[in-house]
Structure formats: structure tokens, C-alpha cells
Design a protein around this motif. Sequence first.
Motif, PDB file in Angstrom:
ATOM      1  N   ILE A   1      39.556  74.642  21.581  1.00 22.00           N
ATOM      2  CA  ILE A   1      39.912  73.439  21.947  1.00 22.00           C
ATOM      3  C   ILE A   1      39.790  72.201  20.994  1.00 22.00           C
ATOM      4  N   ASN A   2      38.492  72.407  20.317  1.00 23.23           N
ATOM      5  CA  ASN A   2      38.255  71.470  19.311  1.00 23.23           C
ATOM      6  C   ASN A   2      39.496  71.369  18.317  1.00 23.23           C
ATOM      7  N   LEU A   3      39.721  72.497  17.697  1.00 22.25           N
ATOM      8  CA  LEU A   3      40.707  72.565  16.953  1.00 22.25           C
ATOM      9  C   LEU A   3      42.028  71.605  17.251  1.00 22.25           C
ATOM     10  N   ASN A   4      42.518  72.091  18.530  1.00 26.16           N
ATOM     11  CA  ASN A   4      43.876  71.437  19.312  1.00 26.16           C
ATOM     12  C   ASN A   4      43.719  69.870  19.460  1.00 26.16           C
ATOM     13  N   ALA A   5      42.369  69.541  19.788  1.00 21.89           N
ATOM     14  CA  ALA A   5      42.242  68.012  20.309  1.00 21.89           C
ATOM     15  C   ALA A   5      42.573  67.255  19.105  1.00 21.89           C
ATOM     16  N   GLN A   6      42.291  67.519  17.750  1.00 17.79           N
ATOM     17  CA  GLN A   6      42.153  66.402  16.607  1.00 17.79           C
ATOM     18  C   GLN A   6      43.571  66.790  15.644  1.00 17.79           C
ATOM     19  N   HIS A   7      44.241  65.828  15.383  1.00 18.79           N
ATOM     20  CA  HIS A   7      45.495  65.725  14.609  1.00 18.79           C
ATOM     21  C   HIS A   7      44.720  65.216  13.402  1.00 18.79           C
ATOM     22  N   ILE A   8      45.100  65.893  12.311  1.00 14.25           N
ATOM     23  CA  ILE A   8      44.620  65.870  10.844  1.00 14.25           C
ATOM     24  C   ILE A   8      45.836  65.329  10.057  1.00 14.25           C
ATOM     25  N   GLN A   9      45.703  63.951   9.404  1.00 10.90           N
ATOM     26  CA  GLN A   9      46.871  63.392   8.512  1.00 10.90           C
ATOM     27  C   GLN A   9      46.778  64.564   7.294  1.00 10.90           C
ATOM     28  N   LYS A  10      48.164  65.075   7.007  1.00  9.71           N
ATOM     29  CA  LYS A  10      48.149  66.001   5.869  1.00  9.71           C
ATOM     30  C   LYS A  10      48.291  65.045   4.748  1.00  9.71           C
ATOM     31  N   GLU A  11      47.923  65.837   3.376  1.00 11.34           N
ATOM     32  CA  GLU A  11      48.008  65.005   2.275  1.00 11.34           C
ATOM     33  C   GLU A  11      49.421  64.809   1.700  1.00 11.34           C
ATOM     34  N   LEU A  12      49.495  63.785   1.043  1.00 16.47           N
ATOM     35  CA  LEU A  12      50.972  63.405   0.475  1.00 16.47           C
ATOM     36  C   LEU A  12      51.113  64.488  -0.900  1.00 16.47           C
ATOM     37  N   ASN A  13      52.274  65.150  -0.884  1.00 13.48           N
ATOM     38  CA  ASN A  13      52.721  65.863  -1.901  1.00 13.48           C
ATOM     39  C   ASN A  13      52.934  65.277  -3.175  1.00 13.48           C
ATOM     40  N   TYR A  14      52.536  63.972  -3.568  1.00 15.60           N
ATOM     41  CA  TYR A  14      52.855  62.997  -4.613  1.00 15.60           C
ATOM     42  C   TYR A  14      51.834  62.097  -4.680  1.00 15.60           C
ATOM     43  N   GLU A  15      51.789  61.467  -5.503  1.00 15.86           N
ATOM     44  CA  GLU A  15      51.011  60.236  -5.807  1.00 15.86           C
ATOM     45  C   GLU A  15      51.632  59.078  -5.192  1.00 15.86           C
ATOM     46  N   PHE A  16      50.772  57.732  -4.960  1.00 15.39           N
ATOM     47  CA  PHE A  16      51.295  56.556  -4.240  1.00 15.39           C
ATOM     48  C   PHE A  16      52.344  55.857  -4.965  1.00 15.39           C
ATOM     49  N   ASN A  17      52.233  56.169  -6.208  1.00 14.69           N
ATOM     50  CA  ASN A  17      52.968  55.501  -7.416  1.00 14.69           C
ATOM     51  C   ASN A  17      54.157  56.116  -7.772  1.00 14.69           C
ATOM     52  N   ALA A  18      54.379  57.579  -7.175  1.00 16.43           N
ATOM     53  CA  ALA A  18      55.289  58.549  -7.816  1.00 16.43           C
ATOM     54  C   ALA A  18      56.813  58.060  -7.404  1.00 16.43           C
ATOM     55  N   LEU A  19      57.001  57.176  -6.379  1.00 18.81           N
ATOM     56  CA  LEU A  19      58.347  57.118  -6.028  1.00 18.81           C
ATOM     57  C   LEU A  19      58.790  55.611  -6.663  1.00 18.81           C
ATOM     58  N   GLU A  20      57.889  55.137  -7.793  1.00 17.11           N
ATOM     59  CA  GLU A  20      58.227  53.728  -8.001  1.00 17.11           C
ATOM     60  C   GLU A  20      59.530  53.949  -9.090  1.00 17.11           C
ATOM     61  N   PRO A  21      60.232  52.866  -9.176  1.00 18.83           N
ATOM     62  CA  PRO A  21      60.159  51.612  -8.743  1.00 18.83           C
ATOM     63  C   PRO A  21      60.895  51.526  -7.337  1.00 18.83           C
ATOM     64  N   HIS A  22      61.442  52.654  -6.760  1.00 17.56           N
ATOM     65  CA  HIS A  22      62.171  52.582  -5.458  1.00 17.56           C
ATOM     66  C   HIS A  22      61.177  52.337  -4.267  1.00 17.56           C
ATOM     67  N   ILE A  23      60.076  52.828  -4.129  1.00 17.43           N
ATOM     68  CA  ILE A  23      59.151  52.369  -3.172  1.00 17.43           C
ATOM     69  C   ILE A  23      57.973  52.245  -3.915  1.00 17.43           C
ATOM     70  N   ASP A  24      57.172  51.039  -3.722  1.00 21.65           N
ATOM     71  CA  ASP A  24      56.146  50.576  -4.666  1.00 21.65           C
ATOM     72  C   ASP A  24      54.888  51.496  -4.232  1.00 21.65           C
ATOM     73  N   ALA A  25      54.044  51.530  -5.082  1.00 26.02           N
ATOM     74  CA  ALA A  25      52.364  52.126  -5.185  1.00 26.02           C
ATOM     75  C   ALA A  25      51.855  51.574  -3.897  1.00 26.02           C
ATOM     76  N   LYS A  26      51.817  49.944  -3.862  1.00 26.70           N
ATOM     77  CA  LYS A  26      51.073  49.242  -2.741  1.00 26.70           C
ATOM     78  C   LYS A  26      51.552  49.555  -1.494  1.00 26.70           C
ATOM     79  N   THR A  27      52.877  49.558  -1.065  1.00 27.44           N
ATOM     80  CA  THR A  27      53.383  49.763  -0.012  1.00 27.44           C
ATOM     81  C   THR A  27      53.167  51.310   0.570  1.00 27.44           C
ATOM     82  N   MET A  28      53.226  52.228  -0.315  1.00 26.35           N
ATOM     83  CA  MET A  28      53.029  53.612  -0.159  1.00 26.35           C
ATOM     84  C   MET A  28      51.462  54.052   0.234  1.00 26.35           C
TER      85      MET A  28
END
Length: 223
Positions: free
Chosen positions: A17-44
Motif C-alpha cells: 500500500i505504501n509503495l503504491n500510495a506515493q509517486h516519486i519524481q523520476k530523475e532527468l536523463n540529462y543535466e538542466f543545461n543540456a538542452l541549451e540554447p533551445h531550452i535554457d538551464a534556468k527554465t529546466m
Amino acid sequence: MKSILTILILIIMSSTINLNAQHIQKELNYEFNALEPHIDAKTMEVHYSKHHAGYIAKLNKAIEGTEYSEYDLMTLQKLISEKTPAAIRNNGGGSWNHEFFWDILTPTKGMKPSKKLNDAIIRDFGSFDSFKSEFKNAALGQFGSGWAWLIIQDGKLKVVSTPNQDNPLMEFAKEKGTPILAIDVWEHAYYLKYQNLRGDYIEAFFNVVNWDKVSEYYEKAIK
Ligand code: MN3
């Protein structure tokens, strides 16, 4: 012996029950700045660690002790109806939509749709460029906050949009289907870099689409 067994069963049940009750945010597969310049690090960074994390935290709170707490995020989307409490609909959609969105983005350059997906794009839109312009129009035309999607509907590709954090998996969606590509057009997704220029953000988005992933979703959905 009997009481030990009962305790064991209770422990197993409560851990499930505990396992199912809580959703956990998955880690990103890339760094916040990895999509620069198209999507900026601060926005990510803000988008992932404030907005998306916020939807998940609020969803966990909203489903606590309800029938909605028993399902994984994907299953939950399909169970959301117009009768579902707004906190579960909005944060449930927000949780899944962003998880999906992060997954179809990549810093890897030069990806293309697989042959199967490309053939389907030509079959259903005439050309890749017509698909792109339809997708862009849907993303531009979504008034206020929402999403544009490429979905599979009855075996065919279709471009649709949804308001707020709704998505095409939800029961009441005007156009239902299995999403294989999405763009977040909430202002929080682009405003820091693009301000009012949503069209420039959509154009830039096409430089960071993970076509390997989208093709994988396509081939899974048509099986
Ligand atoms: Mn968002």
C-alpha cells in the motif's frame, strides 16, 4: 505461529500500500543545461524541480486514502473522469505529462523518426513539414495554458491539443489516443527565455526532440 503469519501478512500488505500510495519524481536523463540554447538551464531547473515536483507532491496529498492511490501514473490518467476531484485531475495530469515530456527531449543532435514512424507521418500528414506545421499550429493555437500532442488514434497519427494539465489519455478528452510526442505550452515552459514568442520556443523545441524515444512509443502503440 498463526499470529506471526498474520503479522507477516500485515507487513507485506502495508508495504504494498505504501509503495503504491506515493509517486516519486523520476530523475532527468540529462543535466538542466543540456538542452541549451533551445531550452535554457534556468527554465529546466525551475520547471523540473518546482513545477513538476509540485504537481507530484500535491498529487500524493490529494490521492492519500482515496481509491486513486492504488494506481501507477499511466493507469491513473485513464481513470480520470469529469467526476474526479480537480486536485487529482490537475496534479495527476501535471505529474504524468511532465514525466512524458522530459522523456521525449534529448541533447543528442541529429535524431530522426524511424522509418516506420516516418512512413506513418507521410501517410497521415503528407510530409514531415506538414506534420510539423500542424503541430506548431496546435501548440500556438492552444489558448492560455495547455499542451499539444501527437497521438495514435485508431492506428493513425493525429495532432491534438488539451487545456491545462489534461491529456488525450483522460476519459473526457475530446480527442483520445496514445501520446507519442508532446510540447508543454504553459508560459512557465518558455517565458524566461522566449517571453511572448511562443512560436520561437516551438521552433526551438524541434531541435531537442528525442525521435528515438518517439519512434519507440509509436511502435509500441501500434502493436
Ligand atoms: Mn510545465
